[in-house]
Design a protein around this motif. Sequence first.
Motif, short mmCIF file in Angstrom:
data_model
loop_
_atom_site.label_atom_id
_atom_site.label_comp_id
_atom_site.label_asym_id
_atom_site.label_seq_id
_atom_site.Cartn_x
_atom_site.Cartn_y
_atom_site.Cartn_z
N TRP A 22 -36.75 27.53 8.16
CA TRP A 22 -36.54 26.89 7.07
C TRP A 22 -35.44 27.13 6.26
N LEU A 23 -34.85 28.35 6.21
CA LEU A 23 -33.62 28.62 5.65
C LEU A 23 -32.23 28.01 6.44
N SER A 24 -32.59 27.69 7.83
CA SER A 24 -31.71 27.07 8.70
C SER A 24 -31.75 25.60 8.24
N TYR A 25 -32.90 25.04 7.85
CA TYR A 25 -32.86 23.46 7.42
C TYR A 25 -32.38 23.46 6.20
N CYS A 26 -32.60 24.36 5.12
CA CYS A 26 -31.93 24.14 3.85
C CYS A 26 -30.54 24.51 4.11
N ARG A 27 -29.94 25.25 4.81
CA ARG A 27 -28.42 25.32 5.00
C ARG A 27 -27.55 24.04 5.72
N GLN A 28 -28.57 23.56 6.85
CA GLN A 28 -27.99 22.44 7.20
C GLN A 28 -28.09 21.23 6.17
N THR A 29 -28.94 21.03 5.43
CA THR A 29 -29.16 20.08 4.32
C THR A 29 -27.98 20.29 3.35
N TRP A 64 -35.70 12.73 11.44
CA TRP A 64 -35.74 13.93 11.89
C TRP A 64 -37.12 14.61 11.57
N THR A 65 -38.34 14.22 12.13
CA THR A 65 -39.26 14.57 11.56
C THR A 65 -39.71 16.06 11.50
N TYR A 66 -38.84 16.90 11.93
CA TYR A 66 -39.03 18.47 11.80
C TYR A 66 -38.84 18.89 10.55
N LEU A 67 -38.03 17.92 9.78
CA LEU A 67 -37.96 18.38 8.23
C LEU A 67 -39.29 18.42 7.45
N LYS A 68 -40.36 17.64 7.99
CA LYS A 68 -41.59 17.46 7.44
C LYS A 68 -42.25 18.65 7.54
N ASP A 69 -41.93 19.89 8.30
CA ASP A 69 -42.55 20.96 8.79
C ASP A 69 -42.47 22.17 7.72
N MET A 70 -41.46 21.78 6.88
CA MET A 70 -41.46 22.83 5.49
C MET A 70 -41.53 22.05 4.26
N PRO A 71 -42.04 22.91 3.17
CA PRO A 71 -42.23 22.20 2.06
C PRO A 71 -40.99 21.42 1.61
N SER A 72 -41.40 20.16 0.76
CA SER A 72 -40.04 19.59 0.14
C SER A 72 -39.42 20.12 -0.91
N LEU A 75 -36.03 22.24 0.05
CA LEU A 75 -35.23 21.21 0.29
C LEU A 75 -34.38 20.35 -0.84
N GLN A 76 -35.39 19.98 -1.80
CA GLN A 76 -34.65 19.21 -2.97
C GLN A 76 -33.97 20.09 -3.69
N GLU A 77 -34.02 21.25 -3.81
CA GLU A 77 -33.61 22.57 -4.62
C GLU A 77 -32.13 22.52 -4.08
N VAL A 78 -31.89 22.46 -2.75
CA VAL A 78 -30.52 22.39 -2.23
C VAL A 78 -29.63 21.71 -2.88
N MET A 108 -34.10 30.62 -0.63
CA MET A 108 -34.42 29.10 -0.81
C MET A 108 -35.48 29.30 -1.97
N THR A 109 -35.59 28.24 -2.88
CA THR A 109 -36.14 28.11 -4.09
C THR A 109 -37.30 27.33 -4.15
N PHE A 110 -38.50 27.85 -4.82
CA PHE A 110 -39.68 27.01 -4.95
C PHE A 110 -39.71 26.66 -6.55
N PRO A 111 -39.39 25.78 -7.03
CA PRO A 111 -39.10 25.44 -8.37
C PRO A 111 -40.43 25.43 -9.24
N GLN A 112 -41.49 25.35 -8.75
CA GLN A 112 -42.90 25.31 -9.14
C GLN A 112 -43.77 26.34 -8.62
N PHE A 113 -44.45 27.12 -9.48
CA PHE A 113 -45.30 27.91 -8.89
C PHE A 113 -46.57 28.04 -9.67
N GLY A 114 -47.73 28.26 -8.90
CA GLY A 114 -49.14 28.37 -9.46
C GLY A 114 -49.73 27.23 -9.13
#
Length: 375
Positions: A22-29, A64-72, A75-78, A108-114
């Motif tokens: 997931w970190l690699s996907y964020c870095r590539q994005t 690239w469908t593999y991007l759907k394997d992680m929470p969105s 990626l948006q927070e990038v 990587m950041t998850f901007p919403q929690f709970g």
Amino acid sequence: MLLNQKYEIFPSDVQKETLDTWLSYCRQTYNSALLDKQRKYKLSKESYSRSAMQTQLKRDKLAWTYLKDMPSQPLQEVFRRLDHAFIKFFRKEARYPKLKKYKDYNSMTFPQFGHKPNSHYCYAASFAINGDLQLSKLGNIPIHLHRPIDGTIKQLIIKRRGTRWYAIFRVERQVYPAPINRNLAVGIDVGLNKYAVLSDGSYHENPRFLRQTEKKLKRAQQRLSHLKRGSVNYKKQVTKIQKLHEKVSNQRRDTLHKLSFNLAKKYSVIAVEDLNIRQLVKNKRLSKSISDAGWGMFRNMLSYKCERNGGLLIKVNPHFTSQDCSNCGTRVKKSLSIRTHICKGCGTILDRDYNASLNILQRGLEQLDKMPVII
């Protein structure tokens, strides 16, 4: 106010591999968005907005469908992170954003929690019933909650540090300002010989954690240089070096947390020099010692801990705090090697750093008097 609370998490080997991916996907994005932004400005002199980046991400997920394997959300927070990097660059607070390597992108950041009450919708990150950290598309991860979470969780950051993983909760809590007491004011002069000299006459020694570990680091790095790059033993040695650096960092952070906590609890007003540390570390002879001291980290810790305790941190102009006499104001020029302040005007003889701390306190109180509202 917003505070960060950090806890260690213990993902399984499979979960570690997934988090690394997931970190690699964020870095590539991040790198892809940066290149697109540079390319668009070069061709049309137009800015590449955050909304345009998010629209492009939707197209990328179709290709690239593999991007759907992680929470969105991460990626948006990038894109917010990239925007913030350019804002800091234009304010001249940081350098121009660069392409990130593996070692440069570790969170990587998850901007919403709970979760939303009375709703079946769940956020990408939350707590499971058994107290584990629950991440969407990954499952439950054991977490060591060594202290209670004080406040309302606004977002979550998952961070990789060497071989260990951490969950950092950004928490919002209410702060009630306390009356400012001028009698509980102190000036602090930071240095390399003595880490912090206070205007009340006390001081704190410089622990020099990096200097203490230099011999071990030197031997470990020499051993690494004799190993074949990419081999199993090479990777093991890299891990050992990372652990040594992590230990130094943890020692420094722990010491500064304790020192800043005690100072913010004891004093109502703390005055420090507004040092340009980025400029100071350009001195080749002192750069390692300044970096080891962690002056910027110490100042940041004082800032939020003073606010949390209802106190006030004042940054003063650092020019001539060591040269000016704290008693009569006469400027006594002296080199860095001279550690005693001797004023020929009034005969004052003081330790150089103690004299500076008195000047810092005086300038801080002058700024305090000029503030429009003092509770």
